[in-house]
Design a protein around this motif. Structure first.
Motif, PDB file in Angstrom:
ATOM      1  N   ALA A  47       0.904  -1.261   0.251  1.00 48.84           N
ATOM      2  CA  ALA A  47       0.160   0.130  -0.012  1.00 48.84           C
ATOM      3  C   ALA A  47       0.796   1.400   0.014  1.00 48.84           C
ATOM      4  N   SER A  48       2.048   1.152   0.668  1.00 53.23           N
ATOM      5  CA  SER A  48       3.002   2.400   0.758  1.00 53.23           C
ATOM      6  C   SER A  48       4.027   2.436  -0.582  1.00 53.23           C
ATOM      7  N   SER A  49       3.764   1.535  -1.512  1.00 51.59           N
ATOM      8  CA  SER A  49       4.672   1.789  -2.822  1.00 51.59           C
ATOM      9  C   SER A  49       4.320   2.884  -3.699  1.00 51.59           C
ATOM     10  N   GLY A  50       2.928   3.373  -3.384  1.00 46.80           N
ATOM     11  CA  GLY A  50       2.692   4.437  -4.399  1.00 46.80           C
ATOM     12  C   GLY A  50       3.041   5.762  -3.690  1.00 46.80           C
ATOM     13  N   ASP A  51       2.821   6.859  -4.500  1.00 43.42           N
ATOM     14  CA  ASP A  51       3.252   8.175  -4.051  1.00 43.42           C
ATOM     15  C   ASP A  51       1.671   8.964  -3.732  1.00 43.42           C
ATOM     16  N   ALA A  52       1.462   9.132  -2.646  1.00 42.25           N
ATOM     17  CA  ALA A  52       0.277   9.886  -2.015  1.00 42.25           C
ATOM     18  C   ALA A  52      -0.092  11.229  -2.634  1.00 42.25           C
ATOM     19  N   LYS A  53       0.908  11.959  -3.053  1.00 46.54           N
ATOM     20  CA  LYS A  53       0.712  13.206  -3.475  1.00 46.54           C
ATOM     21  C   LYS A  53       0.507  13.273  -4.954  1.00 46.54           C
ATOM     22  N   ASP A  54       1.027  12.220  -5.712  1.00 45.36           N
ATOM     23  CA  ASP A  54       0.508  11.896  -7.009  1.00 45.36           C
ATOM     24  C   ASP A  54      -0.976  11.436  -6.958  1.00 45.36           C
ATOM     25  N   GLY A  55      -1.097  10.817  -6.060  1.00 44.33           N
ATOM     26  CA  GLY A  55      -2.373  10.066  -5.929  1.00 44.33           C
ATOM     27  C   GLY A  55      -3.474  11.093  -5.742  1.00 44.33           C
ATOM     28  N   LYS A  56      -3.158  12.159  -5.049  1.00 46.24           N
ATOM     29  CA  LYS A  56      -4.324  13.049  -4.742  1.00 46.24           C
ATOM     30  C   LYS A  56      -4.308  13.974  -5.982  1.00 46.24           C
ATOM     31  N   GLU A  57      -3.752  14.273  -6.839  1.00 42.32           N
ATOM     32  CA  GLU A  57      -3.566  14.804  -8.145  1.00 42.32           C
ATOM     33  C   GLU A  57      -4.802  13.940  -8.929  1.00 42.32           C
ATOM     34  N   LEU A  58      -4.535  12.514  -9.010  1.00 41.95           N
ATOM     35  CA  LEU A  58      -5.336  11.831  -9.706  1.00 41.95           C
ATOM     36  C   LEU A  58      -6.694  11.759  -9.403  1.00 41.95           C
ATOM     37  N   PHE A  59      -6.711  11.715  -7.828  1.00 42.50           N
ATOM     38  CA  PHE A  59      -8.002  11.875  -7.220  1.00 42.50           C
ATOM     39  C   PHE A  59      -8.780  12.961  -7.449  1.00 42.50           C
ATOM     40  N   LEU A  60      -8.179  14.233  -7.479  1.00 40.48           N
ATOM     41  CA  LEU A  60      -9.048  15.120  -7.910  1.00 40.48           C
ATOM     42  C   LEU A  60      -9.435  15.587  -9.177  1.00 40.48           C
ATOM     43  N   ALA A  61      -8.676  14.763 -10.164  1.00 40.31           N
ATOM     44  CA  ALA A  61      -8.944  14.821 -11.732  1.00 40.31           C
ATOM     45  C   ALA A  61      -9.956  13.856 -11.887  1.00 40.31           C
ATOM     46  N   ASN A  62     -10.131  12.844 -11.423  1.00 37.31           N
ATOM     47  CA  ASN A  62     -10.779  11.580 -11.807  1.00 37.31           C
ATOM     48  C   ASN A  62     -12.007  11.136 -10.621  1.00 37.31           C
ATOM     49  N   CYS A  63     -11.875  11.725  -9.429  1.00 40.69           N
ATOM     50  CA  CYS A  63     -12.836  10.975  -8.581  1.00 40.69           C
ATOM     51  C   CYS A  63     -13.586  11.881  -7.568  1.00 40.69           C
ATOM     52  N   ALA A  64     -12.981  13.384  -7.685  1.00 42.69           N
ATOM     53  CA  ALA A  64     -13.657  14.137  -6.853  1.00 42.69           C
ATOM     54  C   ALA A  64     -15.020  14.646  -7.129  1.00 42.69           C
ATOM     55  N   SER A  65     -15.197  14.573  -8.347  1.00 41.16           N
ATOM     56  CA  SER A  65     -16.492  14.624  -8.887  1.00 41.16           C
ATOM     57  C   SER A  65     -17.768  14.094  -8.136  1.00 41.16           C
ATOM     58  N   CYS A  66     -17.617  12.820  -7.725  1.00 34.71           N
ATOM     59  CA  CYS A  66     -18.471  11.918  -7.306  1.00 34.71           C
ATOM     60  C   CYS A  66     -18.298  11.904  -5.637  1.00 34.71           C
ATOM     61  N   HIS A  67     -16.936  11.563  -5.302  1.00 35.66           N
ATOM     62  CA  HIS A  67     -16.409  11.439  -3.888  1.00 35.66           C
ATOM     63  C   HIS A  67     -16.199  12.688  -3.045  1.00 35.66           C
ATOM     64  N   GLY A  68     -16.274  13.686  -3.756  1.00 37.06           N
ATOM     65  CA  GLY A  68     -15.942  15.022  -3.002  1.00 37.06           C
ATOM     66  C   GLY A  68     -14.530  15.403  -3.036  1.00 37.06           C
ATOM     67  N   THR A  69     -14.223  16.542  -2.907  1.00 34.08           N
ATOM     68  CA  THR A  69     -12.800  16.930  -3.071  1.00 34.08           C
ATOM     69  C   THR A  69     -11.971  16.539  -1.622  1.00 34.08           C
ATOM     70  N   ASN A  70     -12.672  16.416  -0.631  1.00 41.58           N
ATOM     71  CA  ASN A  70     -11.873  15.577   0.425  1.00 41.58           C
ATOM     72  C   ASN A  70     -12.087  14.169   0.764  1.00 41.58           C
ATOM     73  N   ALA A  71     -12.608  13.476  -0.243  1.00 42.39           N
ATOM     74  CA  ALA A  71     -12.848  12.085  -0.312  1.00 42.39           C
ATOM     75  C   ALA A  71     -13.971  11.843   0.715  1.00 42.39           C
ATOM     76  N   THR A  72     -14.677  12.878   1.363  1.00 43.03           N
ATOM     77  CA  THR A  72     -15.765  12.512   2.318  1.00 43.03           C
ATOM     78  C   THR A  72     -17.113  12.293   1.689  1.00 43.03           C
ATOM     79  N   GLY A  73     -17.229  12.030   0.445  1.00 40.64           N
ATOM     80  CA  GLY A  73     -18.456  11.591  -0.232  1.00 40.64           C
ATOM     81  C   GLY A  73     -19.382  12.629  -0.649  1.00 40.64           C
ATOM     82  N   SER A  74     -20.478  12.251  -1.348  1.00 40.73           N
ATOM     83  CA  SER A  74     -21.283  13.293  -1.752  1.00 40.73           C
ATOM     84  C   SER A  74     -22.644  12.352  -2.207  1.00 40.73           C
ATOM     85  N   LYS A  75     -23.640  12.953  -2.627  1.00 45.67           N
ATOM     86  CA  LYS A  75     -24.926  12.391  -3.094  1.00 45.67           C
ATOM     87  C   LYS A  75     -24.634  11.419  -4.189  1.00 45.67           C
TER      88      LYS A  75
END
Length: 264
Positions: A47-75
Motif C-alpha cells: 500500500a505504501s509503494s505509491g506516491d500519495a501526493k501524485d495520488g491526490k492529483e489523480l483523485f481530484l482529476a478523476n474521482c472528486a466529482s463523485c466522492h468530494g474534494t476531500n473524499a468524504t463523499g457526496s450524493k
C-alpha cells in the motif's frame, strides 16, 4: 464513614460515579481489546509503494466529482475515508472505477489507469484513514486447499455467485458478477473489502488461509474441463430446464406436426 455517607447523597454524586465508570470502561477496553487486523494491514508494504501526493492529483482529476474534494463523499458517491488501499486496488484494477456513467452498480470494464497510477491513488486513499491494505501474493497464490475452499464458497458465496462462480441476479437491478477470469488478488480484495452489495469477510470471518482456499477453488473450477459436454453457462437447473423446454418440447411439437401431415 459519615463523610462518605453525606457525600453519597449529594446531587452530583451519580454523575461522578458515571464518569468514573466510563473512564474505567474505556481504559480497560483500550488496554485489553484485540487489535483490528484489517486496520493493521493498511500499513502493508504494497500500500505504501505509491506516491500519495501524485495520488491526490489523480483523485481530484478523476474521482472528486463523485466522492468530494476531500473524499468524504457526496450524493453521487460514498466516502472513501477508511476504505483502505485494497478497495482502491480492486475498484480501479478491475475497471469499475473511475465510473464511466451513473448506475445501480459499477460494472467490470476496461482498466483506465496504469498500475503505478493505481498504486498512487491507493496510497492517497490509505492516508485518509486506516483500512485494509493490498494483500501479499502469498495470500492469493491459489495454492490452498481446493476441497475446503469449495466448502467455504458454497456456505458463504454460492447463494449469490452460483456454486461455481457464474454469477446471478440480485434485487433492484444489481447482480453478483461472474468470477471467471478474475485475478486471485482481486478475488481476495473483494472478500476483504465487500464491494457493491457484497458483505465484508474480514480476517475474523474468514482467515487469510480461508480466503486463499476460496481463491484456489475458483481457479480450479475455472481450469477444470467439462467432461459432460457443454456447460450451459454452469447455471444449473435454470438453463437445463430452459433447454429442455425450448429444444425438447420444440422437437416434440415438430414431430407431432409431421405425423399429423403424414396421417392426412
Amino acid at each position: 464513614m459519615s463523610f462518605l455517607a453525606a457525600r453519597r447523597r449529594h446531587p452530583a454524586a451519580i454523575f461522578v460515579v458515571l464518569l468514573l465508570a466510563l473512564v474505567f470502561t474505556g481504559g480497560a477496553y483500550a488496554a485489553l481489546a484485540p487489535k483490528d487486523a484489517d486496520a493493521a494491514s493498511a500499513s502493508a508494504p504494497a500500500a505504501s509503494s505509491g506516491d500519495a501526493k501524485d495520488g491526490k492529483e489523480l483523485f481530484l482529476a478523476n474521482c472528486a466529482s463523485c466522492h468530494g474534494t476531500n473524499a468524504t463523499g457526496s450524493k453521487a458517491g460514498p466516502s472513501l475515508v477508511g476504505v483502505g488501499a485494497a478497495a482502491v486496488d480492486f475498484q480501479v484494477g478491475t475497471g469499475r472505477m473511475p465510473m464511466t456513467q451513473p448506475g445501480v452498480q459499477a460494472a467490470r470494464g476496461k482498466v483506465q489507469m496504469t498500475p503505478q497510477q493505481t498504486k498512487d491513488l491507493a496510497a492517497y486513499v490509505a492516508a485518509l484513514g486506516p483500512g485494509p491494505g493490498i494483500p501479499d501474493s502469498k495470500n492469493w497464490n491459489g495454492e490452498g486447499d481446493v476441497a475446503r475452499g469449495g466448502e467455504l464458497f458454497r456456505v458463504n458465496c454460492a447463494m449469490c455467485h452460483n456454486f461455481v462462480g457464474s454469477g446471478g441476479a440480485l434485487t433492484r437491478g444489481k447482480y453478483a458478477p461472474k468470477l471467471s477470469n478474475v485475478s486471485g488478488k482481486h478475488i481476495y480484495e473483494a472478500m476483504l473489502t465487500g464491494p457493491q452489495s457484497m458483505p465484508v469477510f474480514n480476517d475474523t470471518n474468514l482467515s487469510p488461509q480461508d480466503k486463499n482456499d476460496v481463491v484456489s477453488y475458483l481457479k480450479y473450477v475455472e481450469s477444470e474441463a467439462n467432461t459432460g459436454g457443454h456447460n450451459l453457462g454452469n447455471l444449473g437447473p435454470v438453463t437445463e430446464g430452459m433447454f429442455a423446454w425450448t429444444v425438447g418440447i420444440g422437437l416434440m411439437i415438430g414431430a407431432a406436426v409431421w405425423l399429423g401431415r403424414k396421417a392426412a
